[in-house]
Design a protein around this motif. Structure first.
Motif, PDB file in Angstrom:
ATOM      1  N   ALA A  53      49.126  46.918  17.144  1.00 37.58           N
ATOM      2  CA  ALA A  53      47.857  46.310  16.740  1.00 37.58           C
ATOM      3  C   ALA A  53      47.676  44.947  17.413  1.00 37.58           C
ATOM      4  N   SER A  54      48.736  44.145  17.440  1.00 36.18           N
ATOM      5  CA  SER A  54      48.659  42.825  18.074  1.00 36.18           C
ATOM      6  C   SER A  54      48.336  42.941  19.562  1.00 36.18           C
ATOM      7  N   LEU A  55      49.037  43.842  20.246  1.00 34.49           N
ATOM      8  CA  LEU A  55      48.805  44.002  21.683  1.00 34.49           C
ATOM      9  C   LEU A  55      47.383  44.501  21.962  1.00 34.49           C
ATOM     10  N   THR A  56      46.917  45.447  21.144  1.00 39.27           N
ATOM     11  CA  THR A  56      45.575  45.993  21.334  1.00 39.27           C
ATOM     12  C   THR A  56      44.511  44.915  21.157  1.00 39.27           C
ATOM     13  N   LEU A  57      44.604  44.177  20.051  1.00 38.73           N
ATOM     14  CA  LEU A  57      43.572  43.186  19.740  1.00 38.73           C
ATOM     15  C   LEU A  57      43.650  41.964  20.655  1.00 38.73           C
ATOM     16  N   LEU A  58      44.832  41.699  21.218  1.00 35.45           N
ATOM     17  CA  LEU A  58      44.959  40.574  22.137  1.00 35.45           C
ATOM     18  C   LEU A  58      44.422  40.914  23.526  1.00 35.45           C
ATOM     19  N   LEU A  59      44.760  42.112  24.027  1.00 32.52           N
ATOM     20  CA  LEU A  59      44.462  42.443  25.417  1.00 32.52           C
ATOM     21  C   LEU A  59      43.120  43.138  25.620  1.00 32.52           C
ATOM     22  N   TRP A  60      42.643  43.855  24.610  1.00 32.00           N
ATOM     23  CA  TRP A  60      41.390  44.594  24.800  1.00 32.00           C
ATOM     24  C   TRP A  60      40.210  43.680  25.144  1.00 32.00           C
ATOM     25  N   PRO A  61      40.015  42.548  24.458  1.00 30.30           N
ATOM     26  CA  PRO A  61      38.885  41.684  24.838  1.00 30.30           C
ATOM     27  C   PRO A  61      38.976  41.164  26.273  1.00 30.30           C
ATOM     28  N   LEU A  62      40.195  41.159  26.836  1.00 29.83           N
ATOM     29  CA  LEU A  62      40.406  40.579  28.159  1.00 29.83           C
ATOM     30  C   LEU A  62      40.448  41.622  29.267  1.00 29.83           C
ATOM     31  N   TRP A  63      40.471  42.896  28.904  1.00 30.31           N
ATOM     32  CA  TRP A  63      40.771  43.919  29.897  1.00 30.31           C
ATOM     33  C   TRP A  63      39.708  43.995  30.988  1.00 30.31           C
ATOM     34  N   HIS A  64      38.434  43.945  30.611  1.00 30.16           N
ATOM     35  CA  HIS A  64      37.364  44.071  31.599  1.00 30.16           C
ATOM     36  C   HIS A  64      37.321  42.858  32.517  1.00 30.16           C
ATOM     37  N   ILE A  65      37.413  41.668  31.944  1.00 34.06           N
ATOM     38  CA  ILE A  65      37.364  40.464  32.773  1.00 34.06           C
ATOM     39  C   ILE A  65      38.613  40.386  33.653  1.00 34.06           C
ATOM     40  N   HIS A  66      39.757  40.846  33.129  1.00 30.87           N
ATOM     41  CA  HIS A  66      40.982  40.880  33.944  1.00 30.87           C
ATOM     42  C   HIS A  66      40.790  41.781  35.160  1.00 30.87           C
ATOM     43  N   ASP A  67      40.171  42.940  34.961  1.00 28.77           N
ATOM     44  CA  ASP A  67      39.942  43.866  36.064  1.00 28.77           C
ATOM     45  C   ASP A  67      39.009  43.247  37.110  1.00 28.77           C
ATOM     46  N   ARG A  68      37.980  42.546  36.637  1.00 27.95           N
ATOM     47  CA  ARG A  68      37.050  41.897  37.567  1.00 27.95           C
ATOM     48  C   ARG A  68      37.737  40.764  38.336  1.00 27.95           C
ATOM     49  N   ILE A  69      38.558  39.987  37.646  1.00 27.51           N
ATOM     50  CA  ILE A  69      39.284  38.895  38.310  1.00 27.51           C
ATOM     51  C   ILE A  69      40.244  39.462  39.363  1.00 27.51           C
ATOM     52  N   ARG A  70      40.916  40.547  39.003  1.00 30.87           N
ATOM     53  CA  ARG A  70      41.879  41.160  39.921  1.00 30.87           C
ATOM     54  C   ARG A  70      41.184  41.646  41.194  1.00 30.87           C
ATOM     55  N   HIS A  71      40.029  42.288  41.038  1.00 32.49           N
ATOM     56  CA  HIS A  71      39.308  42.780  42.208  1.00 32.49           C
ATOM     57  C   HIS A  71      38.749  41.627  43.048  1.00 32.49           C
ATOM     58  N   GLU A  72      38.251  40.584  42.394  1.00 30.18           N
ATOM     59  CA  GLU A  72      37.738  39.425  43.121  1.00 30.18           C
ATOM     60  C   GLU A  72      38.868  38.732  43.886  1.00 30.18           C
ATOM     61  N   GLN A  90      47.253  32.815  42.080  1.00 28.12           N
ATOM     62  CA  GLN A  90      46.284  32.677  40.996  1.00 28.12           C
ATOM     63  C   GLN A  90      46.443  33.804  39.984  1.00 28.12           C
ATOM     64  N   ARG A  91      46.459  33.455  38.699  1.00 26.00           N
ATOM     65  CA  ARG A  91      46.610  34.463  37.653  1.00 26.00           C
ATOM     66  C   ARG A  91      45.340  35.301  37.518  1.00 26.00           C
ATOM     67  N   THR A  92      45.500  36.484  36.973  1.00 29.46           N
ATOM     68  CA  THR A  92      44.349  37.380  36.795  1.00 29.46           C
ATOM     69  C   THR A  92      44.020  37.596  35.323  1.00 29.46           C
ATOM     70  N   TRP A  93      44.782  37.000  34.436  1.00 31.50           N
ATOM     71  CA  TRP A  93      44.466  37.041  33.001  1.00 31.50           C
ATOM     72  C   TRP A  93      43.965  35.664  32.584  1.00 31.50           C
ATOM     73  N   PRO A  94      42.896  35.605  31.805  1.00 32.42           N
ATOM     74  CA  PRO A  94      42.400  34.288  31.343  1.00 32.42           C
ATOM     75  C   PRO A  94      43.237  33.722  30.206  1.00 32.42           C
ATOM     76  N   LEU A  95      44.548  33.775  30.394  1.00 29.35           N
ATOM     77  CA  LEU A  95      45.477  33.232  29.406  1.00 29.35           C
ATOM     78  C   LEU A  95      46.275  32.127  30.082  1.00 29.35           C
ATOM     79  N   SER A  96      46.031  30.894  29.702  1.00 30.19           N
ATOM     80  CA  SER A  96      46.752  29.770  30.279  1.00 30.19           C
ATOM     81  C   SER A  96      48.161  29.703  29.715  1.00 30.19           C
ATOM     82  N   THR A  97      48.970  28.846  30.293  1.00 31.51           N
ATOM     83  CA  THR A  97      50.333  28.671  29.806  1.00 31.51           C
ATOM     84  C   THR A  97      50.335  28.222  28.348  1.00 31.51           C
TER      85      THR A  97
END
Length: 325
Positions: free
Chosen positions: A223-242, A284-291
């Motif tokens: 549940a933690s992994l799902t709720l943490l990563l799901w909101p970021l998955w689409h933007i992560h994919d866009r950042i990775r492709h960019e 450059q990181r591809t997840w909008p999660l800072s240190t």
């Protein structure tokens, strides 16, 4: 205190449900049992279970109100970065309508988890202390029902932020502006970690029982992994492709520059600049999660194990103290 209750519905909901559950478990004799079920080693074991079933439902009810209000604030923070502000309004409407859209699936999932985690047949047919055992079964079913409802509601919220990630404008070198997307899941991790940290109330008799925590942990981790990563998955994919696109463009420029015969200082400086820029892009990181955010996730996740270790240490201390006496 009165102003807090009137201003914050979460406070009123939590306090009211806490009082109702306390009265219920006191009336059934579960809070301070005078007789024990055969499986119980001491009255404190039953009292600890009752306390957990009293505290956790109000905790979830209050927390879900707070997280919804905070999620709506995060949507507003993202609004200036959206290609169309209407996307923010649509996301806010979806979040507000989360209970209506998820209550059936959440209820079914919660009841299923509750049935897997209770001994209902024993409580209703074979128990020598039916009031205590039936009230515990009721409490477990209520708790897991709320878990299912809360999880369903937060899944709808996570899906809304995931859709926002598809239309949020971003700068590859300023990903900190995407923090509202990351904070949506961070709140859920904090909520789950806090709930797990309260489960050692079951160890009020200073005896650590792994089976009291295993099922909750089995649900909490995915549940933690799902709720943490799901909101970021689409933007992560866009950042990775960019990122991949820009690296490819820079490498083409490096290749073209390398074909030029001249080797003057300006040409060499141009190639070095391109090489440095390519290396920076690669790092450059591809997840909008800072240190800082990752550190908070780690901190939230170690809270429950620390609480459990604390419960085990109390057990060892009590056993040695009693043994020495």
């Amino acid at each position: 205190m009165g102003r807090i209750i009137l201003r914050y519905p979460a406070s009123l909901t939590g306090i009211a449900s806490l009082l109702l559950l306390t009265c219920f478990y006191w009336a059934t004799g579960t809070l301070w049992p005078t007789e024990l079920p055969p499986y119980a080693n001491s009255s404190r074991e039953i009292t600890g279970t009752a306390l957990m079933l009293i505290v956790l439902p109000p905790y979830f009810m209050a927390f879900v109100i707070v997280t919804q209000r905070r999620s709506l604030d995060l949507v507003e923070q993202l609004k200036p970065q959206l290609s169309d502000p209407q996307h923010a309004d649509d996301a806010a409407a979806a979040i507000r309508g989360g209970p209506r859209r998820s209550w059936l699936a959440g209820s079914l999932a919660g009841i299923a988890m509750g049935l897997l985690n209770t001994r209902g047949h024993y409580a209703f047919t074979s128990s020598t202390t039916p009031a205590i055992d039936i009230s515990i079964v009721f409490g477990q079913l209520l708790l897991w029902l709320l878990v299912g409802l809360v999880f369903g509601r937060r899944v709808v919220t996570a899906a809304s932020f995931n859709r926002l990630g598809a239309v949020t404008e971003f700068d590859l070198f300023q990903l900190d502006r995407l923090k509202p997307l990351a904070w949506s899941g961070m709140m859920d991790v904090l909520m789950i970690a806090g709930a797990l940290a309260l489960t050692p109330l079951q160890a009020l008799d200073a005896e650590f029982r792994w089976y009291n925590y295993s099922f909750a942990l089995l649900i909490a981790i995915p549940a933690s992994l799902t709720l943490l990563l799901w909101p970021l998955w689409h933007i992560h994919d866009r950042i990775r492709h960019e990122k991949a696109r820009r690296i490819s463009e820079v490498e083409k420029l490096i290749t073209e520059s390398g074909r030029i015969a001249r080797q003057d200082q300006d040409h060499i400086l141009q190639i070095e600049t391109l090489l440095t820029h390519r290396d920076r892009l690669r790092e450059q990181r591809t997840w909008p999660l800072s240190t800082a955010l990752i550190s908070r996730v780690f901190l939230y996740l170690i809270i429950p194990p620390l609480a459990w270790v604390g419960a085990a240490m109390v057990e060892m201390f009590v056993d040695r103290w009693i043994g020495a006496a």
